[in-house]
Design a protein around this motif. Structure first.
Motif, short mmCIF file in Angstrom:
data_model
loop_
_atom_site.label_atom_id
_atom_site.label_comp_id
_atom_site.label_asym_id
_atom_site.label_seq_id
_atom_site.Cartn_x
_atom_site.Cartn_y
_atom_site.Cartn_z
N LYS A 1 0.86 -1.27 0.02
CA LYS A 1 0.05 0.01 0.00
C LYS A 1 0.77 1.28 0.07
O LYS A 1 1.29 1.70 1.08
N PRO A 2 1.34 1.63 -1.20
CA PRO A 2 2.30 2.81 -1.32
C PRO A 2 1.67 4.12 -0.36
O PRO A 2 2.64 4.76 -0.10
N SER A 3 0.57 4.08 -0.36
CA SER A 3 0.19 5.38 0.46
C SER A 3 0.60 5.48 2.00
O SER A 3 0.26 6.32 2.74
N LEU A 4 0.89 4.11 2.45
CA LEU A 4 1.15 4.23 3.76
C LEU A 4 2.74 4.22 4.23
O LEU A 4 3.02 4.22 5.33
N SER A 5 3.41 4.74 2.97
CA SER A 5 4.71 4.92 3.58
C SER A 5 5.62 5.94 2.52
O SER A 5 5.14 5.99 1.22
N ASN A 6 6.70 6.71 3.12
CA ASN A 6 7.22 7.31 2.33
C ASN A 6 8.25 6.36 1.08
O ASN A 6 8.81 6.93 0.34
N ILE B 1 9.57 -5.00 -9.66
CA ILE B 1 9.96 -4.34 -10.84
C ILE B 1 10.15 -2.83 -10.24
O ILE B 1 9.35 -2.42 -9.36
N MET B 2 11.15 -1.96 -10.81
CA MET B 2 11.36 -0.88 -10.11
C MET B 2 10.12 0.23 -10.21
O MET B 2 9.43 0.10 -11.42
N GLY B 3 9.97 1.25 -9.54
CA GLY B 3 8.79 1.99 -9.86
C GLY B 3 9.30 3.56 -9.17
O GLY B 3 10.51 3.87 -8.96
N ARG B 4 8.08 4.25 -8.91
CA ARG B 4 8.54 5.47 -8.11
C ARG B 4 7.32 6.03 -7.22
O ARG B 4 6.92 6.97 -7.30
N THR B 5 7.11 4.69 -6.57
CA THR B 5 6.11 5.06 -5.54
C THR B 5 6.43 5.67 -4.00
O THR B 5 7.67 5.28 -3.85
N ALA B 6 5.54 6.48 -3.60
CA ALA B 6 6.11 7.09 -2.19
C ALA B 6 4.85 7.92 -1.75
O ALA B 6 4.24 8.18 -2.74
N ASN B 7 4.68 8.07 -0.73
CA ASN B 7 3.41 8.82 -0.08
C ASN B 7 3.81 10.34 0.13
O ASN B 7 3.01 11.05 0.54
N THR B 8 5.06 10.72 -0.32
CA THR B 8 5.34 12.28 -0.06
C THR B 8 4.65 13.08 -1.21
O THR B 8 4.48 12.51 -2.31
N GLY B 9 4.48 14.35 -0.85
CA GLY B 9 3.80 15.34 -1.54
C GLY B 9 4.35 15.48 -3.09
O GLY B 9 3.66 15.51 -3.79
N ALA C 1 4.07 2.78 23.31
CA ALA C 1 4.47 3.18 24.76
C ALA C 1 5.05 4.57 24.55
O ALA C 1 4.91 5.54 25.52
N ASN C 2 5.69 4.98 23.35
CA ASN C 2 6.63 6.17 23.40
C ASN C 2 5.98 7.25 22.32
O ASN C 2 6.69 8.44 22.54
N GLN C 3 5.20 6.88 21.62
CA GLN C 3 4.73 7.79 20.35
C GLN C 3 3.14 7.55 20.46
O GLN C 3 2.78 7.26 19.46
N PRO C 4 2.44 7.91 21.71
CA PRO C 4 1.18 7.69 21.74
C PRO C 4 0.43 8.49 20.80
O PRO C 4 0.80 9.80 20.45
N GLY C 5 -0.58 8.00 20.25
CA GLY C 5 -1.20 8.73 19.07
C GLY C 5 -0.79 8.81 17.89
O GLY C 5 -1.54 8.96 16.81
N GLN C 6 0.34 8.15 17.56
CA GLN C 6 1.05 8.12 16.25
C GLN C 6 0.76 6.80 15.75
O GLN C 6 0.97 5.66 16.18
N ARG C 7 0.27 6.87 14.45
CA ARG C 7 0.16 5.75 13.48
C ARG C 7 1.38 4.92 13.35
O ARG C 7 2.64 5.34 12.98
N ASN C 8 1.33 3.48 13.49
CA ASN C 8 2.43 2.64 13.03
C ASN C 8 1.99 1.50 12.16
O ASN C 8 1.28 0.75 12.56
N ASP C 9 2.02 1.72 10.62
CA ASP C 9 0.99 0.84 10.02
C ASP C 9 2.13 -0.43 9.68
O ASP C 9 1.35 -1.35 8.96
N HIS C 10 3.48 -0.49 10.07
CA HIS C 10 4.18 -1.36 9.52
C HIS C 10 4.79 -2.22 10.73
O HIS C 10 5.97 -3.17 10.55
#
Ligand SMILES: [Zn+2]
Length: 340
Positions: free
Chosen positions: A105-110, A154-162, A190-199
């Motif tokens: 899911k390319p939208s989930l990561s830079n 196969i090589m691509g150019r996916t990234a979720n950066t603007g 425990a250390n980054q409460p509220g922040q998403r970790n999809d991986h």
């Protein structure tokens, strides 16, 4: 145990022991057909720089933002394109291993679509990461065994950066890294409460990169004598930290990085002295007895190599405040993660 002397390796390799031969041969292969890394002056053909920058900004280390931003991999230039100009280079497993993680899911990561492979090389559990992929091979699943040189994507150019990755900058972002903690997901909660970790554990923060260019070049130069363990053990020291903790996952994951200390062996281990390189790889651990510990604090900065900090400030692990070196919040977070 593979003999470490040249003579020992020579006989080991001639002795017809195929396992030994494989173990003392080259550890990593280039992950695409682009081999310009080994050509004199081939940097321009091998690396892709960031927008408006020279190819050096596609290498490993503090190559961005005037040396203050760390790039933990290599950006390898594409060689082949389809009619629309999209990259079509096959992405190859850099060593024998198993699939540790796939993000489709390319939208989930830079990193966009990416694959992480797990390898065991020279007794070290090491990971390779392949990012910004176009198409990941359909049958690839976590746990699947892959051989060095096998096509995985196969090589691509996916990234979720603007800003995304333009066609002319199409590249493979490739990393060789060590896993900091297999309890990362819990530490993150425990250390980054509220922040998403999809991986889960396969968050980029949990892998610390080694410089793949140095590994490839040293391998080529040293041939069968190349040892990944030696490569890691001989990193340049940025700082040394003492922790009052004698059981943490890094110790069991990377026991070959622990030095012996007869005092601690005799009196019992009360903590560890850890040497970090500028990227934050804990590349050497020395067990310490209670009588040897320098401070009562659970974490204590013992020393800083100021020349290395000046040369490579991008890890931002230590900083000087009123003439005294301190661990930064980033440095403290790294130690918290390692010892979690
Ligand atoms: Zn990159």
């Amino acid at each position: 145990m593979i003999p470490r002397t040249t003579a020992g390796l020579f006989w080991g390799c001639l002795g017809g022991m195929w396992l030994t031969v494989a173990a003392c041969g080259q550890s990593f292969q280039l992950p695409t057909a682009n081999h310009a890394l080994f050509e004199p002056g081939g940097g321009e053909k091998f690396f892709v720089g960031t927008t408006g920058r020279t190819w050096e900004s596609g290498t490993f280390g503090g190559v961005r933002s005037g040396g203050y931003q760390l790039h933990e991999g290599l950006d390898i230039r594409c060689l082949t394109r389809d009619k629309r100009g999209e990259p079509t280079d096959p992405i190859l497993a850099s060593a024998d291993g198993t699939v540790a993680y796939i993000n489709r899911k390319p939208s989930l990561s830079n990193y966009g679509n990416y694959i992480i492979l797990r390898h065991r090389i020279d007794g070290i559990e090491v990971y390779t990461t392949y990012a910004h992929l176009g198409k990941v091979r359909d049958d690839l699943r976590e746990g699947l065994t892959v051989n060095a040189g096998e096509t995985i994507a196969i090589m691509g150019r996916t990234a979720n950066t603007g800003e995304g990755i333009s066609k002319d900058r199409a590249h493979l972002h490739f990393e060789i890294g060590l896993l900091l903690n297999d309890r990362f997901a819990g530490w993150y909660r425990a250390n980054q409460p509220g922040q998403r970790n999809d991986h889960g554990n396969w968050n980029g923060q949990n892998l610390r990169g080694l410089d793949p260019r140095l590994i490839f070049l040293e391998q080529q130069q040293e041939g069968a004598r190349f040892s990944l363990t030696t490569f890691i053990r001989t990193q340049t020291e940025l700082c040394r930290v003492q922790v009052r903790d004698s059981h943490f996952p890094w110790l069991t994951r990377y026991p070959t990085l622990i030095l012996r200390n007869p005092v601690a062996e005799r009196e019992g281990i009360a903590g560890y002295e850890i040497a970090f390189n500028y990227v934050g790889v804990p590349y050497q651990m020395i067990p310490r007895a209670q009588s040897e510990l320098k401070s009562k604090a659970s974490v204590h900065l013992l020393s800083v190599n100021a020349a290395e900090e000046q040369k490579n400030p991008c890890g931002k692990l230590v900083a000087q405040r009123r003439g005294t070196w301190e661990l930064t919040a980033t440095g403290q977070r790294l130690i918290s993660l390692i010892t979690y």
